[in-house]
Each structure stands twice: as structure tokens, then as C-alpha cells.
Design a protein around this motif. Structure first.
Motif, PDB file in Angstrom:
ATOM      1  N   SER A 238       0.806  -1.218   0.000  1.00 47.18           N
ATOM      2  CA  SER A 238       0.000   0.000   0.000  1.00 47.18           C
ATOM      3  C   SER A 238       0.838   1.267   0.000  1.00 47.18           C
ATOM      4  O   SER A 238       0.298   2.367  -0.128  1.00 47.18           O
ATOM      5  CB  SER A 238      -0.911   0.020   1.235  1.00 47.18           C
ATOM      6  OG  SER A 238      -1.728  -1.120   1.268  1.00 47.18           O
ATOM      7  N   SER A 239       2.149   1.124   0.169  1.00 43.60           N
ATOM      8  CA  SER A 239       3.033   2.272   0.324  1.00 43.60           C
ATOM      9  C   SER A 239       3.766   2.589  -0.972  1.00 43.60           C
ATOM     10  O   SER A 239       3.622   1.884  -1.979  1.00 43.60           O
ATOM     11  CB  SER A 239       4.050   1.972   1.422  1.00 43.60           C
ATOM     12  OG  SER A 239       4.930   0.931   0.991  1.00 43.60           O
ATOM     13  N   ARG A 240       4.594   3.626  -0.929  1.00 45.13           N
ATOM     14  CA  ARG A 240       5.431   3.967  -2.089  1.00 45.13           C
ATOM     15  C   ARG A 240       6.320   2.795  -2.466  1.00 45.13           C
ATOM     16  O   ARG A 240       6.575   2.544  -3.648  1.00 45.13           O
ATOM     17  CB  ARG A 240       6.296   5.199  -1.759  1.00 45.13           C
ATOM     18  CG  ARG A 240       7.310   5.567  -2.856  1.00 45.13           C
ATOM     19  CD  ARG A 240       6.607   5.934  -4.151  1.00 45.13           C
ATOM     20  NE  ARG A 240       7.560   6.227  -5.223  1.00 45.13           N
ATOM     21  CZ  ARG A 240       8.086   5.312  -6.043  1.00 45.13           C
ATOM     22  NH1 ARG A 240       7.759   4.035  -5.910  1.00 45.13           N
ATOM     23  NH2 ARG A 240       8.918   5.673  -7.004  1.00 45.13           N
ATOM     24  N   ALA A 241       6.766   2.037  -1.480  1.00 46.08           N
ATOM     25  CA  ALA A 241       7.654   0.904  -1.744  1.00 46.08           C
ATOM     26  C   ALA A 241       7.001  -0.140  -2.643  1.00 46.08           C
ATOM     27  O   ALA A 241       7.681  -0.809  -3.421  1.00 46.08           O
ATOM     28  CB  ALA A 241       8.088   0.260  -0.427  1.00 46.08           C
ATOM     29  N   GLY A 242       5.695  -0.289  -2.551  1.00 48.59           N
ATOM     30  CA  GLY A 242       4.994  -1.297  -3.334  1.00 48.59           C
ATOM     31  C   GLY A 242       4.173  -0.753  -4.476  1.00 48.59           C
ATOM     32  O   GLY A 242       3.350  -1.469  -5.055  1.00 48.59           O
ATOM     33  N   SER A 243       4.404   0.495  -4.851  1.00 47.22           N
ATOM     34  CA  SER A 243       3.527   1.150  -5.834  1.00 47.22           C
ATOM     35  C   SER A 243       3.691   0.637  -7.254  1.00 47.22           C
ATOM     36  O   SER A 243       2.858   0.904  -8.108  1.00 47.22           O
ATOM     37  CB  SER A 243       3.744   2.667  -5.795  1.00 47.22           C
ATOM     38  OG  SER A 243       5.073   2.986  -6.161  1.00 47.22           O
ATOM     39  N   PHE A 244       4.789  -0.090  -7.537  1.00 46.79           N
ATOM     40  CA  PHE A 244       5.021  -0.610  -8.888  1.00 46.79           C
ATOM     41  C   PHE A 244       4.827  -2.128  -8.932  1.00 46.79           C
ATOM     42  O   PHE A 244       5.271  -2.805  -9.846  1.00 46.79           O
ATOM     43  CB  PHE A 244       6.440  -0.245  -9.354  1.00 46.79           C
ATOM     44  CG  PHE A 244       6.639  -0.323 -10.838  1.00 46.79           C
ATOM     45  CD1 PHE A 244       5.806   0.343 -11.714  1.00 46.79           C
ATOM     46  CD2 PHE A 244       7.684  -1.065 -11.368  1.00 46.79           C
ATOM     47  CE1 PHE A 244       5.988   0.271 -13.095  1.00 46.79           C
ATOM     48  CE2 PHE A 244       7.893  -1.149 -12.744  1.00 46.79           C
ATOM     49  CZ  PHE A 244       7.044  -0.480 -13.604  1.00 46.79           C
ATOM     50  N   VAL A 245       4.111  -2.652  -7.934  1.00 46.95           N
ATOM     51  CA  VAL A 245       3.847  -4.092  -7.847  1.00 46.95           C
ATOM     52  C   VAL A 245       2.369  -4.326  -8.118  1.00 46.95           C
ATOM     53  O   VAL A 245       1.508  -3.761  -7.432  1.00 46.95           O
ATOM     54  CB  VAL A 245       4.211  -4.646  -6.450  1.00 46.95           C
ATOM     55  CG1 VAL A 245       3.889  -6.137  -6.372  1.00 46.95           C
ATOM     56  CG2 VAL A 245       5.680  -4.385  -6.130  1.00 46.95           C
ATOM     57  N   THR A 246       2.065  -5.147  -9.110  1.00 44.27           N
ATOM     58  CA  THR A 246       0.666  -5.506  -9.354  1.00 44.27           C
ATOM     59  C   THR A 246       0.603  -6.899  -9.971  1.00 44.27           C
ATOM     60  O   THR A 246       1.535  -7.336 -10.664  1.00 44.27           O
ATOM     61  CB  THR A 246      -0.037  -4.465 -10.247  1.00 44.27           C
ATOM     62  OG1 THR A 246      -1.457  -4.658 -10.172  1.00 44.27           O
ATOM     63  CG2 THR A 246       0.409  -4.536 -11.701  1.00 44.27           C
ATOM     64  N   GLY A 247      -0.478  -7.614  -9.661  1.00 47.06           N
ATOM     65  CA  GLY A 247      -0.641  -8.975 -10.143  1.00 47.06           C
ATOM     66  C   GLY A 247       0.242  -9.978  -9.427  1.00 47.06           C
ATOM     67  O   GLY A 247       0.438 -11.094  -9.912  1.00 47.06           O
ATOM     68  N   ALA A 248       0.764  -9.610  -8.258  1.00 45.99           N
ATOM     69  CA  ALA A 248       1.701 -10.475  -7.537  1.00 45.99           C
ATOM     70  C   ALA A 248       0.991 -11.307  -6.472  1.00 45.99           C
ATOM     71  O   ALA A 248      -0.018 -10.889  -5.908  1.00 45.99           O
ATOM     72  CB  ALA A 248       2.794  -9.633  -6.879  1.00 45.99           C
ATOM     73  N   MET A 249       1.554 -12.486  -6.209  1.00 49.20           N
ATOM     74  CA  MET A 249       1.096 -13.351  -5.127  1.00 49.20           C
ATOM     75  C   MET A 249       2.198 -13.375  -4.064  1.00 49.20           C
ATOM     76  O   MET A 249       3.292 -13.885  -4.336  1.00 49.20           O
ATOM     77  CB  MET A 249       0.844 -14.780  -5.607  1.00 49.20           C
ATOM     78  CG  MET A 249       0.087 -14.892  -6.923  1.00 49.20           C
ATOM     79  SD  MET A 249      -1.621 -14.372  -6.817  1.00 49.20           S
ATOM     80  CE  MET A 249      -1.753 -13.367  -8.304  1.00 49.20           C
TER      81      MET A 249
END
Length: 260
Positions: A238-249
Motif C-alpha cells: 500500500s506504500s510507495r515501496a509497493g507502488s510498482f507491484v501488481t498482479g503479484a502473489m
């Protein structure tokens, strides 16, 4: 370059956690509350929801909204309640779920439907109903986030006869990938957090029956998942650190998912 001290900052975000009155949902909600987010939790029983929200409010801002998310009408009613209070939602955590354990010969249609109605249909139609609020938050540099709580039982065959549960979580994982692809142009990320054995009341009951050593045997890190483990994963996504992550398990299982 983002200030590295703010990479995991979620303060000020509006976060919704379904099934937030106990277990994994409660642990995730507590993490966001303590991190400075405005958190809404929902549960089917209003009394349980209000009690949990009162406890969590000792650490920050948490509001209860009771809802039955196992139906389309319930999902839409919940989204409408939320829209009366907020103009946007930054993070939706789809955690509410059911499980049914029964021998193959006796597994009832009613149990199958109860699990799939909440675990799969409920997730899809809540996302559908929440789209205006999520789109109001979504930005190119700071997407809105959907986090679906899956399970490592979608990666391997569980020991117990939870046919509908494991199948429903596998469906949630694929639904997540499908939504991630379709919602990326709208600047909304969609990911899965897949817990392993979580220290819940259900697990405590299993420990009494089978013993902790037996249940820990397939877990390489030799402990059960706890609230901060799941909250940390959700906050990262949910943070800036994870903003380029999508479709991940993202398994949070101590390595259990790597075993059969």
C-alpha cells in the motif's frame, strides 16, 4: 528520490479491511491504524465490528461498518455506506472469508455455495461497487490499491478436506491477476497476500487436538504467522515501496508454500 524514511508511509490513507473484527483482518487493520491511516473495518455482526473498532481506536482512527458481503446487494450497500463518509478509498483489503470442512462424500452444496459466495463472488462485486471510490484515489505516481487475502492452500494441496476453500482461494488468485491487468490503466494495483498458518482461534483449537509440533513440522521457519507479519505485507503493498507491484502473489507463510 523518495525520502527512504517514507517508503513505507501510509499515514493519511483511507483503508478498508473487510472481515476486520478478528483474526487476520484485525491484525492488518491494527497495523494500518498504528501507521496513521484512517481505517474502516466491516464484519457481518455489528456488535463484533463495533467492539473491534473500539479496541483499535485506542491506537488511532478506526470506524466500524457492518455488512454481509456474501451477496451483490450487501456489497453495494456497504460501498454506499462508505461513500456517505468518504470521497475516496486508497486501499481495499478483501479479507472476509468462509471455510467449510467436510468429507468428500458428505460435502454439501450449501457449504460450497457459502464459501464461494463470500470468498470469490463477494470479492468481485465489492471491487465493482467500490470502483468510483478507488478511482477517486488513483494517481499515476500513487495508485489506489486492492489487496486480496488468498491462501497458500491455493499453491499446494491442503491436508484437510477443505475443497471449496482451497478452490475459492485459487479462484481469488486468478481473479487478482485478471483485475490487475484490467485496472492498471486506471492506476489501480491488485495483489494477493497469501497467509500460511495464522495464530487464530481456529489454529489454537487445532493445536489442542494435534499439538503445535505437528502443525509446525511443514513450516521451515518453525513458527506461526502473526498479525504484524500480515500487516507488514499489506502496508508494503500500500506504500510507495509497493507502488510498482501488481498482479503479484505474496506468500506470508514461513516457507510452508514451498512444500507439498
Amino acid at each position: 528520490m523518495t525520502d527512504p524514511t517514507r517508503l513505507f508511509d501510509v499515514a493519511g490513507k483511507v483503508v478498508v479491511v473487510t472481515g476486520g473484527s478478528r483474526g487476520i483482518g484485525y491484525g492488518i487493520a491494527e497495523g494500518f491504524v498504528r501507521a496513521g491511516a484512517t481505517v474502516y473495518i466491516c464484519a457481518r455482526k455489528a456488535e463484533d465490528c463495533e467492539k473491534a473498532a473500539a479496541e483499535l481506536s485506542a491506537h488511532g482512527e478506526c470506524q466500524p461498518l457492518s455488512a454481509n458481503l456474501g451477496s451483490v446487494e450487501g456489497a453495494r450497500a456497504f460501498a454506499a455506506q462508505l461513500a456517505e463518509r468518504e470521497s475516496r478509498v486508497d486501499v481495499l483489503v478483501n479479507n472476509a472469508g468462509n471455510i467449510w470442512v467436510e468429507k468428500l462424500a458428505d460435502y454439501p452444496e450449501s457449504g460450497w455455495d457459502k464459501v464461494f459466495d463470500l470468498n470469490v463472488k463477494g470479492v468481485f462485486f465489492l471491487v465493482q461497487a467500490m470502483m468510483p471510490l478507488l478511482e477517486a484515489s488513483a494517481r499515476h505516481d500513487d495508485p489506489a490499491r486492492i489487496i486480496n487475502i488468498g491462501s497458500i492452500d491455493a499453491f499446494h494441496v491442503p491436508e484437510h478436506e477443505t475443497y471449496a476453500y482451497s478452490s475459492s482461494k485459487a479462484a481469488v488468485h486468478m481473479l487478482t491477476r485478471h483485475l490487475a491487468l484490467k485496472l492498471a490503466p486506471k492506476h489501480i494495483t491488485v495483489n494477493v497476500v497469501a497467509p500460511g498458518r495464522y495464530r487464530s482461534q481456529l489454529l489454537e483449537n487445532a493445536i489442542e487436538l494435534e499439538g503445535a509440533e505437528e502443525l509446525l513440522a511443514p513450516i521451515p521457519l518453525k513458527r506461526f504467522a502473526e498479525g504484524p507479519d500480515l500487516a507488514g505485507a499489506a502496508i508494503y503493498l500500500s506504500s510507495r515501496a509497493g507502488s510498482f507491484v501488481t498482479g503479484a502473489m505474496l506468500p506470508v507463510d514461513g516457507g510452508h508454500g514451498t512444500t507439498l
